[in-house]
Design an enzyme around this catalytic site. Structure first.
Site, PDB file in Angstrom:
ATOM      1  N   LYS A   1      14.037  47.328 108.748  1.00 42.44           N
ATOM      2  CA  LYS A   1      15.449  47.517 109.062  1.00 42.44           C
ATOM      3  C   LYS A   1      16.358  47.031 107.931  1.00 42.44           C
ATOM      4  O   LYS A   1      17.396  47.641 107.665  1.00 42.44           O
ATOM      5  CB  LYS A   1      15.779  46.783 110.368  1.00 42.44           C
ATOM      6  CG  LYS A   1      17.119  47.206 110.948  1.00 42.44           C
ATOM      7  CD  LYS A   1      17.302  46.710 112.367  1.00 42.44           C
ATOM      8  CE  LYS A   1      18.634  47.177 112.924  1.00 42.44           C
ATOM      9  NZ  LYS A   1      18.855  46.691 114.298  1.00 42.44           N
TER      10      LYS A   1
ATOM     11  N   PHE B   1       9.696  40.906 117.692  1.00 44.47           N
ATOM     12  CA  PHE B   1       9.912  41.872 118.771  1.00 44.47           C
ATOM     13  C   PHE B   1       9.721  43.302 118.243  1.00 44.47           C
ATOM     14  O   PHE B   1      10.283  43.668 117.228  1.00 44.47           O
ATOM     15  CB  PHE B   1      11.322  41.703 119.348  1.00 44.47           C
ATOM     16  CG  PHE B   1      11.613  42.716 120.438  1.00 44.47           C
ATOM     17  CD1 PHE B   1      10.864  42.729 121.613  1.00 44.47           C
ATOM     18  CD2 PHE B   1      12.602  43.671 120.273  1.00 44.47           C
ATOM     19  CE1 PHE B   1      11.115  43.660 122.600  1.00 44.47           C
ATOM     20  CE2 PHE B   1      12.861  44.602 121.262  1.00 44.47           C
ATOM     21  CZ  PHE B   1      12.112  44.595 122.427  1.00 44.47           C
ATOM     22  N   GLN B   2       8.914  44.062 118.933  1.00 50.08           N
ATOM     23  CA  GLN B   2       8.603  45.448 118.570  1.00 50.08           C
ATOM     24  C   GLN B   2       8.026  45.567 117.171  1.00 50.08           C
ATOM     25  O   GLN B   2       8.281  46.543 116.469  1.00 50.08           O
ATOM     26  CB  GLN B   2       9.818  46.355 118.760  1.00 50.08           C
ATOM     27  CG  GLN B   2      10.206  46.438 120.232  1.00 50.08           C
ATOM     28  CD  GLN B   2      11.109  47.607 120.548  1.00 50.08           C
ATOM     29  OE1 GLN B   2      11.925  48.011 119.730  1.00 50.08           O
ATOM     30  NE2 GLN B   2      10.962  48.156 121.747  1.00 50.08           N
TER      31      GLN B   2
ATOM     32  N   MET C   1     -12.553  72.566 131.675  1.00 48.53           N
ATOM     33  CA  MET C   1     -13.581  72.450 130.642  1.00 48.53           C
ATOM     34  C   MET C   1     -14.553  71.314 130.965  1.00 48.53           C
ATOM     35  O   MET C   1     -15.746  71.410 130.695  1.00 48.53           O
ATOM     36  CB  MET C   1     -12.920  72.244 129.273  1.00 48.53           C
ATOM     37  CG  MET C   1     -13.866  72.367 128.115  1.00 48.53           C
ATOM     38  SD  MET C   1     -14.768  73.936 128.122  1.00 48.53           S
ATOM     39  CE  MET C   1     -13.749  74.929 127.039  1.00 48.53           C
TER      40      MET C   1
ATOM     41  N   GLU D   1       7.569  59.918 121.958  1.00 47.29           N
ATOM     42  CA  GLU D   1       7.340  60.058 120.516  1.00 47.29           C
ATOM     43  C   GLU D   1       6.147  60.953 120.198  1.00 47.29           C
ATOM     44  O   GLU D   1       6.126  61.630 119.164  1.00 47.29           O
ATOM     45  CB  GLU D   1       7.149  58.684 119.859  1.00 47.29           C
ATOM     46  CG  GLU D   1       8.422  57.852 119.753  1.00 47.29           C
ATOM     47  CD  GLU D   1       8.697  57.026 120.993  1.00 47.29           C
ATOM     48  OE1 GLU D   1       7.985  57.195 122.010  1.00 47.29           O
ATOM     49  OE2 GLU D   1       9.643  56.212 120.963  1.00 47.29           O
TER      50      GLU D   1
HETATM   51  C1  LIG Z   1      -5.832  63.649 125.722  1.00 44.55           C
HETATM   52  C2  LIG Z   1      -7.123  64.217 126.169  1.00 44.55           C
HETATM   53  N1  LIG Z   1      -7.800  63.613 127.175  1.00 44.55           N
HETATM   54  C3  LIG Z   1      -8.971  64.142 127.600  1.00 44.55           C
HETATM   55  C4  LIG Z   1      -9.494  65.275 127.016  1.00 44.55           C
HETATM   56  C5  LIG Z   1     -10.831  65.837 127.492  1.00 44.55           C
HETATM   57  N2  LIG Z   1     -10.621  67.194 128.048  1.00 44.55           N
HETATM   58  C6  LIG Z   1     -10.850  68.318 127.345  1.00 44.55           C
HETATM   59  S1  LIG Z   1     -10.480  69.704 128.175  1.00 44.55           S
HETATM   60  C7  LIG Z   1     -10.049  68.826 129.548  1.00 44.55           C
HETATM   61  C8  LIG Z   1      -9.583  69.525 130.778  1.00 44.55           C
HETATM   62  C9  LIG Z   1      -8.279  70.209 130.613  1.00 44.55           C
HETATM   63  O1  LIG Z   1      -7.836  70.662 131.859  1.00 44.55           O
HETATM   64  P1  LIG Z   1      -6.727  71.765 131.980  1.00 44.55           P
HETATM   65  O2  LIG Z   1      -5.561  71.422 131.123  1.00 44.55           O
HETATM   66  O3  LIG Z   1      -6.437  72.017 133.406  1.00 44.55           O
HETATM   67  O4  LIG Z   1      -7.403  73.019 131.280  1.00 44.55           O
HETATM   68  P2  LIG Z   1      -8.621  73.931 131.817  1.00 44.55           P
HETATM   69  O5  LIG Z   1      -9.848  73.485 131.092  1.00 44.55           O
HETATM   70  O6  LIG Z   1      -8.739  73.747 133.282  1.00 44.55           O
HETATM   71  O7  LIG Z   1      -8.216  75.310 131.420  1.00 44.55           O
HETATM   72  C10 LIG Z   1     -10.208  67.463 129.329  1.00 44.55           C
HETATM   73  C11 LIG Z   1      -9.961  66.406 130.326  1.00 44.55           C
HETATM   74  C12 LIG Z   1      -8.752  65.841 125.958  1.00 44.55           C
HETATM   75  N3  LIG Z   1      -9.183  66.917 125.305  1.00 44.55           N
HETATM   76  N4  LIG Z   1      -7.572  65.312 125.585  1.00 44.55           N
END
Ligand SMILES: Cc1ncc(C[n+]2csc(CCOP(=O)(O)OP(=O)(O)O)c2C)c(N)n1
Ligand SMILES: [Mg+2]
Lengths: 587, 170
Positions: free
Chosen positions: A166, A116-117, A484, A54
């Site tokens: 529903k 439920f749900q 990042m 979803e």
């Molecule tokens: C759902 C979610 N969980 C954690 C983060 C924290 N976060 C920001 S960038 C990142 C790393 C992303 O890694 P990747 O997709 O390999 O991209 P890269 O930075 O290596 O280009 C994380 C864990 C986030 N933004 N969103």
């Protein structure tokens, strides 16, 4: 067709959606919405795209909405269906994307019984929607749907949830058309205050170091707003910068463009923001990613702020001239006043200002060390841009370094062509968003620029691509890191790479094949162009796994809590990092 | 203009659709954004138009108060927001029910003070009174304080309701 008062709730719902111009619904069925799915089965006006999760339905609806300017529509079941939708709702809320999300609910007599749900969907989604409704009477249903679309798209757009017990979608009731529905209380102001606009023109006319700073509000306002802003840039000769959400609002090719502003914005944009004397903020919101340290933000400037949402004004930064209104309406008035007053900007001052700016530009802040052995992620984006720019592509991104390199180096010439999760920063956004874009533009080139980690957050949607024959291209910058996160750990946490390396990743080529898509790989710079060309020319979904230098960081960078003139320009700057206590607690 | 500026108390009146969830929206806005609520009252005021009125007493810097009003105004079921502290003079009242359990001299003294404050006894037993008092909040504070040594053991207050002075409606 049955007489109007003899429709069941599901028929009423679908009729209302059709009358609202909906063509596509992204959704996933379950017990509470079976009657709606039964009606969907019996008709052919509405197309349903069956997703695999979803969350993806919501992001797909966002991609659809952002690339078309229409309201996106999603349909999910009660309980887990609606809780899975929450991330997408908040994402749309923070990026001001118009959505209507229909959620199933247990029958009214069971609400509150831990049935439920059952989930308290209106309770859970209240802080992450612009508005939400629980429909308890089938005779309110049509009105609520029409109201929901009105609320979603007017003023500052946003997501609206309609929770549908529903028994309500099975009961018989009355249909009313959209023309008969008027909202009692919600009437956002679109025309700006004339006196304030005059004052703005006055300030701009006497500016010596002006800067236009525009954001997603320009894109949300529509194509007229982009044209008017482009015109204002030409007329005034003022430099302009764009936020992540605003990229493409004015063509990047315009010589007055300084690049993106903010944490990973360009040197020239950030310094222009720091040193300007008049700042015209147009449909942007002084977000903390843009302002950096508030106390040191643009200290010598008078600010004009055009925004349709009065609560955005004076929230983070106090401004001298607030103008509440829709960007296109306000710019139209502003340009008219500018012309009737025959404003001549201060040419001499402007020339000197451009000279300063050109000095900053000469730093070439986005330059990186090229390599013949390893693919630099920046190089990959540059090549992607060069090889796709003539094909009018829609670009989506996931979240992380790859997103920032895309924003810095891909040049967006048109609005609505970049879909990225700005406010919430949702990893896993890009692939489903690209799906939604491709549904809206079946013949267009749609690319998701991804990280190897983000892509795995909604990788199951590869099956949706296969089922609906959506030829989305997934361009993975594979650095084997939560890049990042690794960058922040390197710069702010002493190089302690706590849990940011993933030693196991799928073989993306085989993974693509397993999902019925085409898998490609590029390991060396010399492979890259051919791989990109093959990706573009393949008329199916493709994953191109690009192995990039894992140690590369995104520069420039304004560390959280630092001022615009405290930018880190590259690896050599790391020694003198302004690592403040304040900065450490900021995200 | 920093967030550490002078804090001020404001009374804000809000006209809303009387529909489920509207109070939760207002309260959620205050808790979610970290604003103070000193008191909040709500009741239907126009049954025909299905409108309720919420009176909120809050405090914050000028910038925060502006934010609160703008954030309230953008909630979809909200019709009007008025800052009664800023928009000219207003009348503010609160009602309290104050229970004092005492006998002998303390009981007599509590009645005497009630009389000075124009509070009335709305319930009495041999060892207790319930006083009803109406007035500004600080008057009620004073009354409650005086009752404390005299056997005060329960207080129920409505929170502030307020209305602008003069002929103009909200
Ligand atoms: C759902 C979610 N969980 C954690 C983060 C924290 N976060 C920001 S960038 C990142 C790393 C992303 O890694 P990747 O997709 O390999 O991209 P890269 O930075 O290596 O280009 C994380 C864990 C986030 N933004 N969103
Ligand atoms: Mg990565």
């Amino acid at each position: 067709m049955a007489p109007e008062n003899d429709l069941n709730g599901s028929e009423i719902l679908l009729k209302a959606l059709v009358d609202q111009g909906v063509e596509v619904i992204f959704g996933y069925p379950g017990g509470a919405v079976l009657p709606i799915y039964d009606e969907l089965f019996k008709q052919n006006r509405l197309r349903h795209i069956l997703v695999r999760h979803e969350q993806a339905a919501l992001h797909a609806a966002e991609g659809y909405a952002r690339s078309t300017g229409k309201v996106g529509c999603a349909l999910v079941t009660s309980g887990p269906g609606s809780t899975n939708a929450v991330t997408g709702l908040l994402d749309a809320m923070l990026d001001s994307i118009p959505l209507v999300c229909l959620t199933g609910q247990v029958p009214t007599h069971l609400i509150g019984n831990d049935a439920f749900q059952e989930a308290d969907t209106t309770g859970i989604t209240r802080p992450c929607t612009k508005h939400n409704y629980l429909v308890k009477d089938v005779n309110d249903l049509a009105r609520v749907v029409h109201e929901a679309f009105y609320v979603a798209k007017s003023g500052r757009p946003g997501p609206v949830v309609i929770d549908l017990p529903k028994d309500v979608v099975t009961a018989k009731g009355r249909y009313v058309g959209p023309a008969k529905v008027r909202h009692k209380s919600y009437k956002p102001q679109v025309k700006g205050d004339a006196a304030a606009i005059e004052k703005a023109v006055e300030l701009m006319a006497h500016a010596k170091r002006p800067l236009l700073y525009a954001g997603g509000g320009v894109i949300n306002s529509g194509p007229a707003a982009s044209e008017l802003l482009t015109q204002l840039v030409k007329m005034s000769g003022f430099p302009f910068t764009l936020t992540l959400m605003g990229l493409g609002a004015v063509p990047a090719a315009d010589p007055h463009y300084l690049g993106m502003v903010g944490m990973h914005g360009t040197y020239e944009a950030n310094l222009a923001m720091h040193d300007c004397d008049v700042m015209v903020c147009i449909g942007a919101r002084f977000d903390d990613r843009v302002t950096g340290k508030i106390a040191a933000f643009a200290p010598h400037s008078k600010k004009i702020h055009i925004d349709i949402d009065p609560s955005s004004i004076n929230k983070n930064v106090a401004v001298e001239v607030p103008i509440v209104g829709d960007v296109a309406h306000v710019l139209e008035d502003l340009i008219r006043i500018w012309k009737t007053k025959q404003v001549r900007p201060d040419d001499k001052a402007l020339k000197a200002w451009w000279k300063t700016i050109d000095g900053w530009r000469a730093r070439e802040c986005l330059r990186y060390k090229p390599s013949k052995k390893m693919i630099k992620p920046q190089y990959a984006i540059e090549r992607l841009y060069e090889l796709t720019k003539d094909k009018d592509p829609f670009i989506c991104t996931e979240v992380g370094q790859h997103q920032m390199w895309t924003a810095q180096l891909y040049r967006f010439e048109k609005p609505k062509h970049l879909m990225t999760s700005g406010g919430l920063g949702t990893m896993g956004y890009g692939l489903p968003a690209a799906m939604g874009v491709q549904v809206a533009h079946p013949d267009a080139l749609v690319i998701d620029v991804a990280g190897e980690s983000s892509i795995q957050m909604n990788i199951q949607e590869m099956a949706t691509l296969a089922q609906h024959r959506l030829p989305v291209k997934i361009f993975i910058l594979n650095n084997q890191y939560l890049g990042m996160v690794r960058q922040w750990q390197e710069l702010l946490h002493g190089g302690r790479y706590s849990e940011s390396h993933m030693s196991a990743h799928p073989d993306f080529v085989k993974l693509a094949e397993a999902y019925g898509a085409v898998g490609l790989r590029a390991d060396k710079p010399s492979d890259l162009d051919d791989a990109i060309r093959t990706m573009i020319s393949t008329p199916r979904a493709v994953i191109l796994d690009v192995k990039v230098d894992p140690s590369e960081n995104v520069f420039p960078m304004i560390p959280a809590g630092a001022a615009h003139n405290e930018m880190l320009m590259g690896p050599e700057d790391e020694a003198e990092k302004p690592e403040s206590e304040d900065g450490m607690v900021l995200v | 203009m920093s967030k550490h500026q002078h804090q001020r108390r404001h009374t804000i009146a809000v006209l809303v659709d009387n529909e489920p969830g509207v109070l939760a929206r207002v309260i959620g806005l205050f808790s979610g954004r970290g604003y103070n609520i000193e008191s909040l009252t709500v009741a239907e005021v126009a049954a025909k138009d299905n409108l309720s009125r919420i009176t909120i007493v809050t405090s914050g810097t000028a910038m925060i108060i502006e934010q609160i009003k703008a954030q309230l105004a953008r909630l979809v079921p909200i019709h009007r927001v008025s800052d009664l502290t800023m928009d000219g003079p207003a009348v503010e009242r609160e009602l309290a029910l104050v229970k004092v359990a005492a006998t002998g001299e303390k009981r007599v003294e509590s009645l005497r003070i009630a009389d000075i404050f124009r509070a009335r006894a709305v319930d009495s037993t041999n060892e207790s009174f319930v006083f009803e008092i109406v007035g500004k909040s600080d008057k009620i504070d004073a009354f409650v304080k005086l009752m404390e040594p005299l056997g005060l053991n329960d207080v129920s207050r409505t929170g502030v309701v307020a209305i602008a002075r003069g002929p103009r409606p909200l």
